[in-house]
Design an enzyme around this catalytic site. Sequence first.
Site, PDB file in Angstrom:
ATOM      1  N   CYS A  89     -38.126   1.370  81.518  1.00  0.00           N
ATOM      2  CA  CYS A  89     -37.603   2.573  82.171  1.00  0.00           C
ATOM      3  C   CYS A  89     -38.432   3.802  81.811  1.00  0.00           C
ATOM      4  CB  CYS A  89     -36.138   2.768  81.760  1.00  0.00           C
ATOM      5  SG  CYS A  89     -35.401   4.229  82.491  1.00  0.00           S
ATOM      6  N   CYS A 130     -36.397   7.011  81.433  1.00  0.00           N
ATOM      7  CA  CYS A 130     -35.687   7.154  80.150  1.00  0.00           C
ATOM      8  C   CYS A 130     -36.661   7.389  78.999  1.00  0.00           C
ATOM      9  CB  CYS A 130     -34.890   5.895  79.799  1.00  0.00           C
ATOM     10  SG  CYS A 130     -34.147   5.021  81.155  1.00  0.00           S
ATOM     11  N   ASP A 131     -37.763   6.645  78.958  1.00  0.00           N
ATOM     12  CA  ASP A 131     -38.585   6.594  77.750  1.00  0.00           C
ATOM     13  C   ASP A 131     -39.957   7.262  77.879  1.00  0.00           C
ATOM     14  OD1 ASP A 131     -36.569   5.116  76.544  1.00  0.00           O
ATOM     15  OD2 ASP A 131     -37.390   3.207  77.203  1.00  0.00           O
TER      16      ASP A 131
END
Length: 305
Positions: free
Chosen positions: A132, A135-136
């Site tokens: 992701c 997200c990251d």
Amino acid sequence: MLQLAIIGGGVAGLSAAIYAARYGIECKIFEQKSIGGQIVVSANVENYPGVPGPISGFDLIQNFEKQVKNLNIPTEYKQCVNIQKNSEGKILSFDDGSRVEAKAVIIATGASPRRLNAKNEAKFIGRGISFCATCDGFFFKGKNVAVVGGGDSAIDEALFLSKIVNKIYIIHRRDQLRASKILQEKAFSTTNIEFLWSTVVESVNGDNKVESLTLKSTKDGSVSELKIDGVFIYIGLIPASKDFCPPVLDDKQGYIISDSKMATNIEGIFVAGDVRLSPLKQLITAAADGAIAADSANRYLMGLE
Ligand code: NAP
């Protein structure tokens, strides 16, 4: 007969349970493994509104779980293998041979990112391997990363990462992308993206975090090493739907089709989260789907539909 069975204890299922309990619906969560779903493996979550973080996916889910426990919503750990409809409601069959009858069902079984099956892949998930970028990606600011895959997700996420990281190597097993032309053109004109064509990842290397990849050419079998700080894998998702699902699935990937109220083609069966055919798969959309599905289930149980 149970009023509402929620299949899946990830963010969508837990959110559905919280909303259902507050409507006064008697519900139960059925989870095959452990509470939390995909987000549990995320090292840091910073994009969930209201939780500035950084918080690990594991810690965030503990809060969800606490909220569910406070509402006295029970969870049973077993895998749903079949759902059937009869005149009274739905009959759920489980892997331990048991059956549960419920008036309404919310399917929130999620999806799992397809794995590369490269050597050491499992060891580095959350320690340099991510599924992701949204997200990251921020944690790789100014670093060099690899994106594996040649579909829309890989290219979309590489374009997203190109504004954060120093350099991106897109590793694709063929010499042509599957992604849409418009995304391809954007990627080809992005200066910090380099394509490694006809290449697969043999192994992920490092001590405590990803340091390099061993790559193999699908053309001549030659092996090389690429030094990188992180790997984003986008080689497709596998929705957890096919094995037990009576609602209609999209014929391309097997996601469950719903309307905007999360209703499937089968009366009283609703769907929420990553197992649903939808344009964005994030924590916030899973939580929102769960809330809408619980509201729709409530209306269905009250005969308001
Ligand atoms: P996808 O379209 O199925 O693409 C998966 C990619 O991974 C393909 O390039 C495939 O290679 C490669 N791949 C599959 N298995 C592999 C393996 N074992 N090792 C190495 N590479 C492997 O999946 P997706 O990109 O996640 O997209 C899923 C769906 O969402 C698609 O319908 C897509 O159009 C849609 N989507 C749309 C957008 C958008 O419109 N902006 C964004 C994201 C997703 P091959 O090409 O060789 O098969």
